[in-house]
Write a protein that holds these residues in place. Structure first.
Motif, mmCIF file in Angstrom:
data_model
loop_
_atom_site.group_PDB
_atom_site.id
_atom_site.type_symbol
_atom_site.label_atom_id
_atom_site.label_comp_id
_atom_site.label_asym_id
_atom_site.label_seq_id
_atom_site.Cartn_x
_atom_site.Cartn_y
_atom_site.Cartn_z
ATOM 1 N N LYS A 172 -20.868 0.097 2.072
ATOM 2 C CA LYS A 172 -21.765 0.458 3.156
ATOM 3 C C LYS A 172 -21.100 1.507 4.043
ATOM 4 O O LYS A 172 -19.879 1.560 4.158
ATOM 5 C CB LYS A 172 -22.100 -0.792 3.972
ATOM 6 N N LEU A 189 -22.922 -4.865 18.317
ATOM 7 C CA LEU A 189 -23.168 -3.997 17.166
ATOM 8 C C LEU A 189 -22.541 -2.633 17.421
ATOM 9 O O LEU A 189 -22.753 -2.042 18.483
ATOM 10 C CB LEU A 189 -24.662 -3.791 16.921
ATOM 11 N N PHE A 192 -26.154 1.471 12.082
ATOM 12 C CA PHE A 192 -25.586 0.316 12.773
ATOM 13 C C PHE A 192 -24.721 -0.520 11.845
ATOM 14 O O PHE A 192 -24.991 -0.620 10.647
ATOM 15 C CB PHE A 192 -26.714 -0.580 13.302
ATOM 16 N N GLY A 193 -23.707 -1.159 12.434
ATOM 17 C CA GLY A 193 -23.009 -2.232 11.749
ATOM 18 C C GLY A 193 -23.871 -3.486 11.820
ATOM 19 O O GLY A 193 -24.858 -3.528 12.555
ATOM 20 N N LYS A 194 -23.475 -4.537 11.074
ATOM 21 C CA LYS A 194 -24.287 -5.753 11.031
ATOM 22 C C LYS A 194 -24.191 -6.557 12.312
ATOM 23 O O LYS A 194 -25.052 -7.383 12.593
ATOM 24 C CB LYS A 194 -23.855 -6.640 9.863
ATOM 25 N N GLY A 195 -23.150 -6.331 13.095
ATOM 26 C CA GLY A 195 -23.001 -7.069 14.336
ATOM 27 C C GLY A 195 -22.068 -8.259 14.190
ATOM 28 O O GLY A 195 -21.933 -8.836 13.112
ATOM 29 N N GLN A 203 -34.321 -6.161 11.548
ATOM 30 C CA GLN A 203 -33.022 -6.821 11.664
ATOM 31 C C GLN A 203 -33.054 -8.141 10.903
ATOM 32 O O GLN A 203 -33.862 -9.025 11.181
ATOM 33 C CB GLN A 203 -32.649 -7.074 13.124
ATOM 34 N N LEU A 219 -30.229 -11.103 8.838
ATOM 35 C CA LEU A 219 -28.827 -11.533 8.823
ATOM 36 C C LEU A 219 -28.031 -10.802 7.754
ATOM 37 O O LEU A 219 -26.887 -10.415 7.977
ATOM 38 C CB LEU A 219 -28.744 -13.041 8.592
ATOM 39 N N ASP A 220 -28.641 -10.592 6.590
ATOM 40 C CA ASP A 220 -27.864 -9.993 5.504
ATOM 41 C C ASP A 220 -27.801 -8.472 5.580
ATOM 42 O O ASP A 220 -26.826 -7.871 5.140
ATOM 43 C CB ASP A 220 -28.408 -10.449 4.139
ATOM 44 N N GLN A 221 -28.813 -7.826 6.147
ATOM 45 C CA GLN A 221 -28.839 -6.346 6.172
ATOM 46 C C GLN A 221 -28.492 -5.756 7.528
ATOM 47 O O GLN A 221 -28.238 -4.561 7.635
ATOM 48 C CB GLN A 221 -30.218 -5.837 5.754
ATOM 49 N N GLY A 222 -28.510 -6.549 8.571
ATOM 50 C CA GLY A 222 -28.265 -5.998 9.899
ATOM 51 C C GLY A 222 -29.476 -5.228 10.398
ATOM 52 O O GLY A 222 -30.604 -5.485 9.999
ATOM 53 N N LEU A 223 -29.227 -4.262 11.270
ATOM 54 C CA LEU A 223 -30.304 -3.485 11.899
ATOM 55 C C LEU A 223 -30.555 -2.240 11.057
ATOM 56 O O LEU A 223 -29.715 -1.350 10.977
ATOM 57 C CB LEU A 223 -29.891 -3.114 13.321
ATOM 58 N N GLN A 224 -31.723 -2.188 10.439
ATOM 59 C CA GLN A 224 -32.061 -1.101 9.528
ATOM 60 C C GLN A 224 -33.180 -0.251 10.118
ATOM 61 O O GLN A 224 -34.232 -0.775 10.500
ATOM 62 C CB GLN A 224 -32.512 -1.659 8.176
#
Lengths: 111, 116
Positions: A2, A88, A101-104, B37, B39-44
């Motif tokens: 990623k 994030l 963005f990162g996943k946080g 958003q 859990l597995d992909q985050g903020l897309q």
């Protein structure tokens, strides 16, 4: 791989601790770096912004960018329970590019 | 309060159904962005509209579509819903044509979609 990787957490620390949150990235074109904070059941809000390499301080928060290592960090000094949130990282290349963005990571500060 | 309003806050529906999420941007903001958003992909990033016109497209599925109306509010339409579409959907707004270099987007509180 990623474009932006962020430590998955969660992270739990006692009140008053120094917290270090980190992100790595692979795209060398990124030059604008941000940290967002997201409280539970709320939308993300911009916490800090840094351009290129270096440090930026805002109260108890310090953002650090190391472009040579493709690594950014957010340090929180004297952490408070009110700092409990998801953090994030986000990055942007040129003027016409989107935010990535990162996943946080979810931080919990114990009283 | 960011000034961005999203409705509904929660939505539960079944697979195969269609839903519409609504967003009103901050007063004066011409750009609206939609994010997903999970859990597995985050903020897309899904899609951006500027003053009624599509400006940029991200990882938006063909089953999803959006539009921005003359009063600048925006709607995200999700159709043929699948279990994997369960997520938080955020709308954000900004003044200009491009995403600010400062990253200053104003996010709403999100719409939580659950597909059963």
């Amino acid at each position: 791989q990623k474009e932006v990787e962020q430590d998955p957490g969660p992270l739990s620390v006692p009140e008053g601790a120094i917290v270090s949150l980190n992100c790595t990235y692979s795209n060398s074109a990124f030059q604008y770096f941000m940290w967002y904070r997201q409280y539970s059941r709320k939308g993300p809000e911009l916490l800090m912004y840094t351009y290129s390499s270096g440090n930026k301080e805002d109260g108890r928060f310090t953002a650090q960018v190391d472009k040579s290592s493709k690594y950014i960090s957010l340090f929180i000094r004297d952490s408070q329970p009110s700092d409990s949130a998801t953090y994030l990282c986000a990055m942007k290349a040129g003027a016409n590019s989107k935010l990535t963005f990162g996943k946080g990571i979810t931080l919990s500060v114990r009283p | 309060d960011s000034g961005v309003t999203q409705t509904p806050k929660h939505l539960i529906t079944a697979t195969g159904q269609r839903v519409t999420l609504r967003c009103s941007p901050r007063s004066g903001d011409l750009s609206v962005y939609w994010y997903q958003q999970s859990l597995d992909q985050g903020l897309q990033f899904l899609i951006q509209y500027y003053n009624g016109e599509e400006r940029a497209k991200g990882n938006i599925l063909e089953r999803f579509s959006a539009q921005q109306f003359p009063d600048l509010h925006s709607e995200l339409n999700l159709s043929s819903l699948e279990l994997g579409d369960s997520a938080l959907y955020f709308c954000a707004s900004s003044v200009g044509f491009v995403t600010p270099n400062t990253g200053e987007l104003f996010f709403g509180e999100g719409s939580r979609l659950t597909v059963l």
